[in-house]
Write a protein that holds these residues in place. Structure first.
Motif, short mmCIF file in Angstrom:
data_model
loop_
_atom_site.label_atom_id
_atom_site.label_comp_id
_atom_site.label_asym_id
_atom_site.label_seq_id
_atom_site.Cartn_x
_atom_site.Cartn_y
_atom_site.Cartn_z
N LEU A 171 0.86 -1.20 0.00
CA LEU A 171 0.00 0.00 0.00
C LEU A 171 0.89 1.24 0.00
O LEU A 171 1.85 1.31 0.77
CB LEU A 171 -0.88 0.02 1.25
CG LEU A 171 -2.11 -0.91 1.28
CD1 LEU A 171 -2.61 -1.07 2.72
CD2 LEU A 171 -3.22 -0.37 0.40
N THR A 172 0.61 2.21 -0.84
CA THR A 172 1.40 3.44 -0.85
C THR A 172 0.98 4.33 0.34
O THR A 172 -0.07 4.12 0.94
CB THR A 172 1.15 4.23 -2.15
OG1 THR A 172 -0.22 4.64 -2.17
CG2 THR A 172 1.46 3.37 -3.37
N ASP A 173 1.81 5.31 0.63
CA ASP A 173 1.48 6.23 1.73
C ASP A 173 0.18 6.97 1.44
O ASP A 173 -0.63 7.22 2.35
CB ASP A 173 2.62 7.24 1.92
CG ASP A 173 3.83 6.58 2.56
OD1 ASP A 173 3.69 5.45 3.09
OD2 ASP A 173 4.92 7.16 2.51
N THR A 174 -0.03 7.31 0.17
CA THR A 174 -1.26 8.01 -0.20
C THR A 174 -2.48 7.14 0.06
O THR A 174 -3.51 7.60 0.58
CB THR A 174 -1.22 8.40 -1.70
OG1 THR A 174 -0.02 9.11 -1.95
CG2 THR A 174 -2.42 9.24 -2.07
N MET A 175 -2.37 5.86 -0.31
CA MET A 175 -3.49 4.94 -0.05
C MET A 175 -3.78 4.86 1.45
O MET A 175 -4.93 4.96 1.88
CB MET A 175 -3.17 3.54 -0.56
CG MET A 175 -3.09 3.41 -2.08
SD MET A 175 -2.58 1.70 -2.52
CE MET A 175 -2.29 1.88 -4.29
N LYS A 176 -2.71 4.69 2.23
CA LYS A 176 -2.90 4.55 3.69
C LYS A 176 -3.55 5.80 4.27
O LYS A 176 -4.47 5.72 5.09
CB LYS A 176 -1.54 4.32 4.36
CG LYS A 176 -0.92 2.96 4.04
CD LYS A 176 0.46 2.86 4.67
CE LYS A 176 1.15 1.55 4.29
NZ LYS A 176 2.55 1.50 4.78
N THR A 195 -5.45 7.94 2.77
CA THR A 195 -6.86 8.01 2.38
C THR A 195 -7.71 7.10 3.27
O THR A 195 -8.79 7.51 3.73
CB THR A 195 -7.01 7.59 0.90
OG1 THR A 195 -6.18 8.42 0.10
CG2 THR A 195 -8.46 7.70 0.44
N LEU A 196 -7.22 5.88 3.51
CA LEU A 196 -7.99 4.94 4.33
C LEU A 196 -8.15 5.47 5.76
O LEU A 196 -9.20 5.31 6.39
CB LEU A 196 -7.31 3.57 4.35
CG LEU A 196 -7.29 2.85 2.99
CD1 LEU A 196 -6.48 1.55 3.08
CD2 LEU A 196 -8.71 2.56 2.50
N ILE A 197 -7.09 6.12 6.28
CA ILE A 197 -7.15 6.68 7.63
C ILE A 197 -8.10 7.87 7.67
O ILE A 197 -8.98 7.96 8.53
CB ILE A 197 -5.72 7.12 8.08
CG1 ILE A 197 -4.83 5.88 8.28
CG2 ILE A 197 -5.79 7.95 9.36
CD1 ILE A 197 -3.36 6.19 8.41
N GLU A 198 -7.93 8.77 6.72
CA GLU A 198 -8.71 10.02 6.76
C GLU A 198 -10.19 9.79 6.48
O GLU A 198 -11.05 10.36 7.14
CB GLU A 198 -8.15 11.03 5.75
CG GLU A 198 -6.85 11.63 6.24
CD GLU A 198 -6.25 12.60 5.23
OE1 GLU A 198 -6.92 12.86 4.20
OE2 GLU A 198 -5.13 13.08 5.48
N ARG A 199 -10.48 8.98 5.48
CA ARG A 199 -11.89 8.82 5.12
C ARG A 199 -12.63 7.87 6.04
O ARG A 199 -13.78 8.08 6.37
CB ARG A 199 -12.01 8.31 3.68
CG ARG A 199 -11.61 9.33 2.64
CD ARG A 199 -12.34 8.99 1.35
NE ARG A 199 -11.78 9.73 0.23
CZ ARG A 199 -12.16 9.58 -1.02
NH1 ARG A 199 -13.11 8.69 -1.31
NH2 ARG A 199 -11.62 10.27 -1.99
N ASP A 200 -11.94 6.75 6.38
CA ASP A 200 -12.66 5.67 7.08
C ASP A 200 -12.22 5.49 8.53
O ASP A 200 -12.80 4.67 9.25
CB ASP A 200 -12.44 4.34 6.35
CG ASP A 200 -13.24 4.25 5.06
OD1 ASP A 200 -13.95 5.21 4.72
OD2 ASP A 200 -13.17 3.21 4.39
N GLY A 201 -11.15 6.20 8.94
CA GLY A 201 -10.63 5.94 10.27
C GLY A 201 -9.97 4.60 10.40
O GLY A 201 -9.93 4.01 11.48
N ALA A 202 -9.40 4.09 9.29
CA ALA A 202 -8.73 2.79 9.32
C ALA A 202 -7.50 2.85 10.22
O ALA A 202 -6.88 3.91 10.39
CB ALA A 202 -8.32 2.39 7.91
N VAL A 203 -7.14 1.71 10.82
CA VAL A 203 -6.04 1.61 11.77
C VAL A 203 -4.93 0.76 11.17
O VAL A 203 -5.20 -0.33 10.65
CB VAL A 203 -6.54 1.00 13.09
CG1 VAL A 203 -5.39 0.73 14.05
CG2 VAL A 203 -7.59 1.90 13.73
N ALA A 204 -3.68 1.22 11.27
CA ALA A 204 -2.54 0.43 10.78
C ALA A 204 -2.25 -0.69 11.77
O ALA A 204 -2.27 -0.48 12.98
CB ALA A 204 -1.32 1.34 10.62
#
Lengths: 157, 157, 157, 157
Positions: free
Chosen positions: C139-144, C146-155
């Motif tokens: 996953l690129t930094d941009t993808m990560k 986006t997932l964090i900002e839009r969905d609140g995804a957690v690494a």
């Protein structure tokens, strides 16, 4: 004459095909064109269809449902699948089912697809309901004994 | 070992099952739960899936396509089905195919479902295209001879 | 008012329809006859189709795949669904998706169906592969982001 | 503008989309991933699903069946489709239906798919049966009048 396909394989046939001994109920089938998706492999939902197709004769063979007025309604509470390797057009496979655990009014089935190595595994949590809409249907002692004897299923609290 | 199902039936098996002699290519199969619709009988589109599933091995067996780079693209121009009687869960059936007519770059296949009486009939008009996108692909003399000899197909102007 | 079917709903529309705020991506659709099975409710596999149909525009909208040569291959490692209540012909619903967790080369999506209460939940574990067959695609930094900002995804580690 | 998916289009909308005036009943929809086959275009059976999906609200809107105890059973006698051009993922289309002919207890529907040019045409011959199994159900005068007035259907001997 009973056609020699789409009928449950004997334990001997399952073992001869390399299916591990914990799997006692399975049939052979073959990938169809309509099961492929635009990626040219079997679509991930097709395997859940295979499990569904197997679940019906399994539940009849194990005495859980005759799909008539005296039988419980079988309702899916949850399902899942894990994909180890893709499948392609015209591949022959064996799809197998067994019950691993049961409670008072539910049981957990597991499924696997062998071709000949294990390509996909799945499960379904099945709940038994009264056919008249009056709540849960308890597994009978005969049903429990069958699940234990044939599949080595374990009772859960 | 070749599994004894989903493989073309011999002429002897077809005749023993009561399939009329003009049908020379067919397989056995069984109605699945997923082929039913909300009316509890086989959905009308499922039969066209059966015809599609049979068309692929038929075209390979008759030398029309190996589905590789050297083979023509087979494109459906039209299809149709006539429903004589419904089919239900777990019914065993034989689905058959034959080519009745062909032209320079197309052929007309017919299909039928026997269980054991004829329940459904169908057809497909198949056009052969060059795989490189450069127009029609003419049926070879060998293909035509096979269609005539095996199925009694008739050449059309 | 004509419902804005088949296009992603705005946050405002999702909230107005009673979809909880953790769901930021969803579309409206309607149960079709072909999604019913012989029990007259939506077949359990149809929901996984709905999730699949939503996954494609989601991955495009979130910058994960344009489904072209420069994009990773997205492969399903596992899927699952839990059924809270059945659905019937002609019901309108909103199907939603979000990413809850990601690792270096995979992410976990969750799905839900609201009509208007939550009827079904599901998930898919998606793995990214190099399109040339040379292993995983990180996953690129941009993808990560986006997932964090839009969905609140957690690494995850 | 958000397209008004899944609800019957007005005559004005149909004409604005370039649908010829003989088609008075249609909806918009969009090709789904699950409708593609391994050749990456919409499978030939998917169109028959679209026709089926449209047939239900059409028959209700034209007063032929409310799908309740007082309504006739609608049975397919035959169907067919002609394929002019393939369709691909994410294409928007309008699928239309009309009745061209009727007899005492049956009617012939035609279908077309516009995107925006006509890609596929089809038909279905529908027979009306008494719901109690006691034979045919005659079209009422009101039904006939509706088919004539809305679609220009023609009575056959």
């Amino acid at each position: 004459m009973t056609p020699p396909f789409l009928t449950p394989l004997s334990a001997q046939d399952l073992r001869a095909a390399g299916v591990p001994p914990e799997w006692r109920y399975g049939i052979r089938d073959r990938v169809r064109f309509s099961e492929l998706d635009a990626l040219n492999h079997v679509n991930h939902t097709a395997y859940l269809r295979w499990f569904e197709s197997l679940r019906l004769p399994y539940c009849r063979a194990y005495g859980i449902s005759d799909y008539d007025e005296a039988s419980p309604d079988l309702v899916l509470k949850s399902v899942g699948a894990t994909y180890h390797a893709p499948m392609f057009i015209n591949e022959d496979y064996i799809v197998t089912a067994r019950t691993t655990r049961f409670r008072r009014t539910s049981f957990r089935m597991e499924y696997a697809v062998f071709a000949p190595e294990c390509r996909i595994e799945g499960f379904a949590l099945v709940v038994l309901l009264q056919r008249n809409g009056e709540g849960r249907f308890p597994l009978t002692d005969t049903m429990k004994q069958t699940l234990i004897e044939r599949d080595g299923a374990v009772a859960e609290a």
